[in-house]
Scaffold this motif. Structure first.
Motif, PDB file in Angstrom:
ATOM      1  N   TYR A 166       0.823  -1.216   0.000  1.00 26.52           N
ATOM      2  CA  TYR A 166       0.000   0.000   0.000  1.00 26.52           C
ATOM      3  C   TYR A 166       0.856   1.265   0.000  1.00 26.52           C
ATOM      4  CZ  TYR A 166      -4.528  -2.260   0.794  1.00 26.52           C
ATOM      5  OH  TYR A 166      -5.689  -2.986   0.653  1.00 26.52           O
ATOM      6  N   ASN A 167       1.954   1.242   0.717  1.00 22.08           N
ATOM      7  CA  ASN A 167       2.772   2.447   0.877  1.00 22.08           C
ATOM      8  C   ASN A 167       3.695   2.724  -0.300  1.00 22.08           C
ATOM      9  OD1 ASN A 167       1.642   2.907   3.400  1.00 22.08           O
ATOM     10  ND2 ASN A 167       3.218   1.720   4.458  1.00 22.08           N
TER      11      ASN A 167
ATOM     12  N   LYS B 259       0.139   3.242  -3.767  1.00 25.25           N
ATOM     13  CA  LYS B 259      -0.101   4.598  -3.276  1.00 25.25           C
ATOM     14  C   LYS B 259      -0.687   5.469  -4.390  1.00 25.25           C
ATOM     15  CE  LYS B 259       2.183   8.007  -0.337  1.00 25.25           C
ATOM     16  NZ  LYS B 259       3.470   8.403   0.295  1.00 25.25           N
ATOM     17  N   ASN B 260      -1.806   6.107  -4.091  1.00 22.48           N
ATOM     18  CA  ASN B 260      -2.499   7.005  -5.029  1.00 22.48           C
ATOM     19  C   ASN B 260      -3.176   6.281  -6.193  1.00 22.48           C
ATOM     20  OD1 ASN B 260      -1.653   9.282  -3.539  1.00 22.48           O
ATOM     21  ND2 ASN B 260       0.316   9.274  -4.621  1.00 22.48           N
TER      22      ASN B 260
ATOM     23  N   LEU C 219      -5.673  -7.750  -5.322  1.00 18.53           N
ATOM     24  CA  LEU C 219      -5.281  -7.786  -6.728  1.00 18.53           C
ATOM     25  C   LEU C 219      -6.476  -7.509  -7.644  1.00 18.53           C
ATOM     26  CD1 LEU C 219      -2.952 -10.926  -6.655  1.00 18.53           C
ATOM     27  CD2 LEU C 219      -2.229  -8.543  -6.862  1.00 18.53           C
ATOM     28  N   MET C 220      -7.613  -8.137  -7.356  1.00 25.14           N
ATOM     29  CA  MET C 220      -8.802  -7.915  -8.182  1.00 25.14           C
ATOM     30  C   MET C 220      -9.271  -6.469  -8.104  1.00 25.14           C
ATOM     31  SD  MET C 220     -11.240 -11.244  -7.679  1.00 25.14           S
ATOM     32  CE  MET C 220     -10.721 -12.889  -8.185  1.00 25.14           C
ATOM     33  N   SER C 221      -9.098  -5.866  -6.935  1.00 27.37           N
ATOM     34  CA  SER C 221      -9.557  -4.496  -6.726  1.00 27.37           C
ATOM     35  C   SER C 221      -8.744  -3.491  -7.520  1.00 27.37           C
ATOM     36  CB  SER C 221      -9.485  -4.173  -5.232  1.00 27.37           C
ATOM     37  OG  SER C 221      -9.921  -2.865  -4.971  1.00 27.37           O
ATOM     38  N   TYR C 222      -7.438  -3.642  -7.518  1.00 31.20           N
ATOM     39  CA  TYR C 222      -6.557  -2.680  -8.184  1.00 31.20           C
ATOM     40  C   TYR C 222      -6.243  -3.055  -9.634  1.00 31.20           C
ATOM     41  CZ  TYR C 222      -5.753  -0.004  -3.940  1.00 31.20           C
ATOM     42  OH  TYR C 222      -5.917   0.804  -2.845  1.00 31.20           O
ATOM     43  N   TYR C 223      -6.445  -4.326  -9.960  1.00 31.86           N
ATOM     44  CA  TYR C 223      -6.157  -4.774 -11.329  1.00 31.86           C
ATOM     45  C   TYR C 223      -7.354  -5.589 -11.843  1.00 31.86           C
ATOM     46  CZ  TYR C 223      -1.563  -3.501  -9.610  1.00 31.86           C
ATOM     47  OH  TYR C 223      -0.500  -2.813  -9.054  1.00 31.86           O
TER      48      TYR C 223
END
Length: 546
Positions: free
Chosen positions: A59-60, A64-65, A482-486
């Motif tokens: 996350y960091n 991030k962003n 992973l599913m959330s961000y990709y």
């Protein structure tokens, strides 16, 4: 200080070997001489010196962003405390259903399923305790064969008769073991505080020490029994032993084995009438009720917190997945879940939009496996990932069973949407693998944190649990991340990323669960590694970069 009850009482069992009692059951216990940070499972080796899954690092840095999309995760379990302070905003809501109006507003076959569904309830309440599957099979076959002699069995029934003899032997042995364990723990629980208080009065001390015990010189059998029992505690824990906490833990152990004797192995006990379904029809749907909490949602609430506890509210813990909703599907009682309920729970989750299903449960027998296999194939066809806990019996799953499994009955075919997860601890040393964890070079995919995991429990409380039940939601959390961000990644790609990004430990020798022989860590699972969110995100980033 949390005591390892069964490590302590193993010594006592030797001292009391006249009872011929094996105090080792199947619930998860790990000897932890030094506790890690409460949030160790989301921390990073390089930054925090524990073998967590590097969630904070992901996350960091890389995430991030970045923007994310909401992912729906179904938790098939004992129920979830949907009112928990650290799960607010994290519970899936069926927006097309009006709670409490007695109408199936969305026409999905389930009335008032606002937050999920309960497949082990009915109009008059909920199933709390249930029998083991072994007990149910024993009952069915006993009605057919009883004490029938082999020579009187028809040729067409010979195979089933041989199976009956095996089931009968296993049931009787396991039941006797449970009775012994219950006797042991109840006796010890009854006497522990009494003996400690007796010694305090006898020795005129506020707290009994090993030095005090050495000074005891008497022929009184009660004092000698007290000295021996308290001595076992102090030998294993030290003079700082907390007897009140030990008393509480003993009460839990006594209750656990009492439930086995009174319910799980009780051939006269049948709570299924509460549900009101036709149990002989494994494909029946629509039964159950909308109570997703149940009588004791401790296990399911703990699992849900690992996946989704609010990361921004400064309460309790931080879950792994930031943008996730938990769909609650209750199908696991105090005892063995039933195949019919598992199959329907999977189908319900898929039909109502779950993208991942966490299954932190398991058993050794599966008489209606065809129904479960059909549900697994349905989830596979819809691109839904299934994450399953490997189990807490210290067994090699290449040689034994922990149902449900990715292996379809009477077929060499395997489910491609399945991850099987073992449990790890925080130090990369000989005790790295949970002493209770099942394993398997051909059966378990990877390991994930499952020892001393601090998470949400009912009524706005928090507790540490051990088990592959905790390792599975750690993996589910990373998959949801992973599913959330990709979101463009397929389930096959998500699974591939999780297994290929697992961290490897060259030449690490660990104690093999069950016999404590030293083996290579990599020999205990298919991919030989430990779940890592940061490495998984890095791999996902490289696969999706344009």
């Amino acid at each position: 200080m949390k005591h390892n009850v069964r490590r302590i009482f193993a010594g006592l069992a030797i001292a009391l070997s006249v009872y011929n009692i094996n105090v080792y059951g199947q619930d998860a216990v790990q000897d932890s001489s030094q506790a890690p940070p409460k949030n160790w499972f989301i921390l990073d080796h390089a930054n925090d010196d524990v073998e967590g899954v590097s969630v904070e690092k992901a996350y960091n840095t890389i995430l991030k962003n970045k923007k994310s999309k909401t992912v729906t995760v179904a938790v098939i379990d004992s129920g979830v405390d949907i009112d928990h302070e650290d799960l607010q905003g994290k519970i899936w809501i069926n927006e097309d259903e009006i709670a409490g109006n007695g109408i199936d507003d969305d026409n999905n076959g389930y009335i008032d399923d606002r937050y999920g569904w309960n497949f082990i309830g009915g109009k008059e309440g909920n199933v709390e305790e249930d029998t083991y599957e072994l007990t149910r099979i024993y009952n069915d076959l006993k009605a057919k064969y009883g004490d029938k002699e082999a020579k009187k069995v028809k040729k067409k029934n010979k195979e089933e008769y041989e199976y009956w003899l095996k089931v009968k032997k296993n049931f009787e042995a396991d039941y006797e073991k449970a009775q012994q364990q219950y006797q042991f723990y109840s006796t010890f629980h009854k006497n522990l505080m009494r003996y400690n208080n007796l010694l305090q009065l006898y020795l005129d001390v506020d707290e009994v020490s090993m030095e005090d015990l050495r000074s005891v010189n008497t022929s009184d059998s009660i004092i000698l029994a007290a000295r021996n029992m308290v001595g076992i505690i102090l030998q294993n824990v030290g003079d700082e032993a907390d007897f009140e906490q030990l008393d509480e833990e003993l009460a839990e152990a006594e209750e656990h084995f009492a439930n086995q004797v009174n319910f799980a192995f009780n051939t006269e006990f049948n709570p299924r009438t509460i549900v009101g379904d036709d149990y002989n029809d494994p494909y029946e749907k629509g039964y159950g009720n909308s109570d997703v909490k149940g009588h004791d949602p401790s296990h399911g609430t703990h699992v849900s917190g690992i996946i989704a506890a609010n990361r921004d509210n400064d309460l309790g813990i931080k879950g792994i997945a930031e943008n996730v909703k938990i769909m609650v599907v209750r199908a696991v009682p105090d005892g063995d879940e039933r195949d019919k309920d598992v199959a329907n729970a999977i189908i319900y989750a898929v039909d109502n939009g779950a993208q991942i299903i966490n299954m932190s449960f398991g058993k050794s027998y599966s008489p209606q496996k065809e129904a479960v296999d059909k549900a697994v194939k349905y989830a596979e066809s819809k691109g839904v990932l299934l994450v399953h806990a490997a189990g807490n019996s210290s067994k090699d799953l290449d040689k034994s069973n922990n149902f449900p499994t990715r292996k379809f009955k009477d077929s060499k075919e395997l489910a491609t949407n399945w991850l099987e997860i073992g449990a790890s601890a925080w130090d990369d040393d000989a005790s790295f693998v949970g002493s209770f964890s099942n394993y398997g070079k051909e059966s378990v995919d990877i390991f994930a944190p499952g020892v001393d995991i601090y998470s949400t429990t009912p009524d706005n409380t928090y507790s540490s649990f051990n088990g592959t039940s905790m390792a599975a939601p750690a993996t589910t959390g990373v998959a949801a991340l992973l599913m959330s961000y990709y979101p463009e990644l397929s389930v096959d790609q998500i699974k591939d990323i999780i297994t290929k990004s697992a961290v490897h430990f060259d030449e690490l020798k660990v104690m093999k669960p069950g016999d404590e022989s030293m083996v290579d860590f990599k020999s205990l699972s298919i991919y030989g590694g430990l779940l890592n969110a940061y490495e998984a995100v890095k791999l996902a980033e490289s696969m999706t970069s344009k």
